[in-house]
Design a protein around this motif. Structure first.
Motif, PDB file in Angstrom:
ATOM      1  N   VAL A   1       1.266  -1.102   0.010  1.00 26.65           N
ATOM      2  CA  VAL A   1      -0.284   0.435  -0.445  1.00 26.65           C
ATOM      3  C   VAL A   1       0.725   1.484  -0.265  1.00 26.65           C
ATOM      4  CG1 VAL A   1      -1.727   1.440   1.740  1.00 26.65           C
ATOM      5  CG2 VAL A   1      -1.940  -1.128   1.288  1.00 26.65           C
ATOM      6  N   VAL A   2       1.932   1.310   0.844  1.00 22.88           N
ATOM      7  CA  VAL A   2       2.998   2.345   0.599  1.00 22.88           C
ATOM      8  C   VAL A   2       4.199   1.422  -0.204  1.00 22.88           C
ATOM      9  CG1 VAL A   2       4.647   4.443   2.200  1.00 22.88           C
ATOM     10  CG2 VAL A   2       2.202   3.153   3.059  1.00 22.88           C
ATOM     11  N   ARG A   3       4.586   2.612  -0.761  1.00 22.24           N
ATOM     12  CA  ARG A   3       5.622   1.574  -2.166  1.00 22.24           C
ATOM     13  C   ARG A   3       7.195   2.577  -1.676  1.00 22.24           C
ATOM     14  NH1 ARG A   3       2.022   1.481  -7.890  1.00 22.24           N
ATOM     15  NH2 ARG A   3       1.512   4.014  -7.090  1.00 22.24           N
ATOM     16  N   GLY A   4       7.163   4.023  -0.968  1.00 25.67           N
ATOM     17  CA  GLY A   4       8.237   4.933  -1.253  1.00 25.67           C
ATOM     18  C   GLY A   4       7.517   5.678  -0.908  1.00 25.67           C
ATOM     19  N   PHE A   5       8.764   6.598  -0.125  1.00 27.59           N
ATOM     20  CA  PHE A   5       8.611   7.765   0.449  1.00 27.59           C
ATOM     21  C   PHE A   5       9.622   8.681  -0.719  1.00 27.59           C
ATOM     22  CE2 PHE A   5       8.065   4.940   3.913  1.00 27.59           C
ATOM     23  CZ  PHE A   5       6.766   5.578   4.667  1.00 27.59           C
ATOM     24  N   THR A   6       9.126  10.060  -1.163  1.00 25.31           N
ATOM     25  CA  THR A   6       9.797  10.859  -1.538  1.00 25.31           C
ATOM     26  C   THR A   6       9.933  12.017  -1.692  1.00 25.31           C
ATOM     27  OG1 THR A   6      10.216  10.483  -4.383  1.00 25.31           O
ATOM     28  CG2 THR A   6       8.058  10.614  -3.676  1.00 25.31           C
ATOM     29  N   VAL A   7      10.977  12.798  -1.782  1.00 26.45           N
ATOM     30  CA  VAL A   7      11.227  14.723  -1.687  1.00 26.45           C
ATOM     31  C   VAL A   7       9.749  15.748  -2.703  1.00 26.45           C
ATOM     32  CG1 VAL A   7      12.284  16.500  -1.692  1.00 26.45           C
ATOM     33  CG2 VAL A   7      12.995  14.104  -0.517  1.00 26.45           C
ATOM     34  N   VAL A   8       9.111  15.866  -2.863  1.00 22.43           N
ATOM     35  CA  VAL A   8       8.417  16.482  -3.522  1.00 22.43           C
ATOM     36  C   VAL A   8       9.060  17.674  -4.148  1.00 22.43           C
ATOM     37  CG1 VAL A   8       6.306  17.377  -4.568  1.00 22.43           C
ATOM     38  CG2 VAL A   8       5.966  15.209  -3.392  1.00 22.43           C
ATOM     39  N   LEU A   9       9.535  18.578  -4.591  1.00 23.60           N
ATOM     40  CA  LEU A   9      10.192  19.720  -4.921  1.00 23.60           C
ATOM     41  C   LEU A   9       8.931  20.600  -5.160  1.00 23.60           C
ATOM     42  CD1 LEU A   9      13.420  18.825  -6.745  1.00 23.60           C
ATOM     43  CD2 LEU A   9      13.494  18.564  -4.138  1.00 23.60           C
ATOM     44  N   ASP A  10       9.296  22.018  -5.075  1.00 27.25           N
ATOM     45  CA  ASP A  10       8.176  23.064  -4.914  1.00 27.25           C
ATOM     46  C   ASP A  10       9.400  23.571  -5.972  1.00 27.25           C
ATOM     47  OD1 ASP A  10       7.030  25.478  -5.636  1.00 27.25           O
ATOM     48  OD2 ASP A  10       7.684  26.476  -3.435  1.00 27.25           O
ATOM     49  N   PRO A  11       8.276  22.902  -7.465  1.00 26.30           N
ATOM     50  CA  PRO A  11       9.674  23.949  -8.955  1.00 26.30           C
ATOM     51  C   PRO A  11       9.773  25.624  -8.570  1.00 26.30           C
ATOM     52  CG  PRO A  11       7.438  23.131  -9.371  1.00 26.30           C
ATOM     53  CD  PRO A  11       7.875  22.318  -7.864  1.00 26.30           C
ATOM     54  N   GLY A  12       8.905  26.445  -8.265  1.00 25.97           N
ATOM     55  CA  GLY A  12       8.422  28.044  -7.919  1.00 25.97           C
ATOM     56  C   GLY A  12      10.063  28.189  -7.260  1.00 25.97           C
ATOM     57  N   ALA A  13      10.642  27.681  -5.843  1.00 27.63           N
ATOM     58  CA  ALA A  13      10.953  27.750  -4.909  1.00 27.63           C
ATOM     59  C   ALA A  13      12.926  27.838  -5.770  1.00 27.63           C
ATOM     60  CB  ALA A  13      11.669  26.461  -3.723  1.00 27.63           C
ATOM     61  N   LEU A  14      12.652  26.351  -6.831  1.00 26.49           N
ATOM     62  CA  LEU A  14      14.088  26.454  -7.818  1.00 26.49           C
ATOM     63  C   LEU A  14      14.150  27.112  -8.457  1.00 26.49           C
ATOM     64  CD1 LEU A  14      13.741  22.351  -7.523  1.00 26.49           C
ATOM     65  CD2 LEU A  14      15.063  23.544  -5.934  1.00 26.49           C
ATOM     66  N   ASP A  15      12.922  27.892  -8.854  1.00 26.57           N
ATOM     67  CA  ASP A  15      12.884  28.738 -10.468  1.00 26.57           C
ATOM     68  C   ASP A  15      12.647  28.076 -11.787  1.00 26.57           C
ATOM     69  OD1 ASP A  15      13.082  31.580  -9.284  1.00 26.57           O
ATOM     70  OD2 ASP A  15      15.179  31.507  -8.788  1.00 26.57           O
ATOM     71  N   TRP A  16      12.217  26.888 -11.292  1.00 30.28           N
ATOM     72  CA  TRP A  16      11.780  25.853 -12.663  1.00 30.28           C
ATOM     73  C   TRP A  16      10.645  26.204 -13.291  1.00 30.28           C
ATOM     74  CZ3 TRP A  16      13.289  20.000 -10.551  1.00 30.28           C
ATOM     75  CH2 TRP A  16      14.710  20.068 -10.938  1.00 30.28           C
ATOM     76  N   THR A  17      10.712  27.686 -14.578  1.00 33.46           N
ATOM     77  CA  THR A  17       9.707  27.857 -14.760  1.00 33.46           C
ATOM     78  C   THR A  17       9.746  27.715 -15.968  1.00 33.46           C
ATOM     79  OG1 THR A  17      11.024  29.601 -15.070  1.00 33.46           O
ATOM     80  CG2 THR A  17      10.168  30.086 -13.249  1.00 33.46           C
ATOM     81  N   THR A  18      10.562  27.111 -16.690  1.00 33.93           N
ATOM     82  CA  THR A  18       9.997  26.387 -18.086  1.00 33.93           C
ATOM     83  C   THR A  18       9.308  24.848 -18.094  1.00 33.93           C
ATOM     84  OG1 THR A  18      11.836  27.360 -18.665  1.00 33.93           O
ATOM     85  CG2 THR A  18      11.418  25.431 -20.296  1.00 33.93           C
ATOM     86  N   GLU A  19       8.357  24.498 -18.274  1.00 32.31           N
ATOM     87  CA  GLU A  19       7.372  22.928 -18.378  1.00 32.31           C
ATOM     88  C   GLU A  19       7.429  22.575 -19.613  1.00 32.31           C
ATOM     89  OE1 GLU A  19       3.088  22.689 -15.821  1.00 32.31           O
ATOM     90  OE2 GLU A  19       3.881  25.105 -16.265  1.00 32.31           O
TER      91      GLU A  19
END
Length: 154
Positions: free
Chosen positions: A59-77
């Motif tokens: 049911v739980v397959r793992g734990f991961t980090v979800v990055l905030d694209p805005g905080a990284l200035d990742w504005t290209t999508e």
């Protein structure tokens, strides 16, 4: 001889407390067992046992980090359709894509493509580099990309 029993789906045996623990972990995967325990009226040890059982059942397959694209200035999508070699299992696609922090989400899909990948990057140079790295993955045959110009909803 009796027929073999069909396996019970992992969701079928979840009680309300399991569902609440999963909801809390889904919101904050770094929440401590003690914090979760306070919210579900269990000890930290009992929460840990539940999470361990949920992991064992898949049911739980793992734990991961979800990055905030805005905080990284990742504005290209972009959305990238990935076309794989014959008989490339979804697990292999998932394993390949998990190594790229620019991958926001990915799905297996119907149609010509095998997977649809949502990417975020700082600029076109980074976007191009990650697409090229994805294309070099062993199961990938080719890709087709669509760059987002502006977000209308969401």
């Amino acid at each position: 001889m009796p027929a073999p029993r069909s396996p019970i789906s992992p969701a079928a045996a979840l009680d309300d407390t399991d569902r609440r623990v999963l909801e809390l972990l889904g919101r904050d995967g770094r929440a401590s067992y003690a914090e979760i325990g306070l919210l579900v009226n269990l000890s930290a040890t009992a929460v840990k046992r539940r999470v361990d059982r949920l992991r064992e059942r898949g049911v739980v397959r793992g734990f991961t980090v979800v990055l905030d694209p805005g905080a990284l200035d990742w504005t290209t999508e972009a959305f990238v359709e990935v076309f794989c070699r014959e008989r490339t299992p979804p697990e292999e696609i998932l394993s390949s894509l998990r190594q790229f922090p620019e991958v926001v989400a990915a799905w297996t899909v119907t149609g010509d493509a095998d997977a649809l990948v949502h990417l975020r990057a700082a600029d076109m140079r980074q976007l191009e580099a990650v697409i090229e790295r994805i294309r070099r993955e062993p199961g990938v045959q080719r890709s087709r990309s669509t760059v987002v110009l502006s977000r209308l909803i969401g």
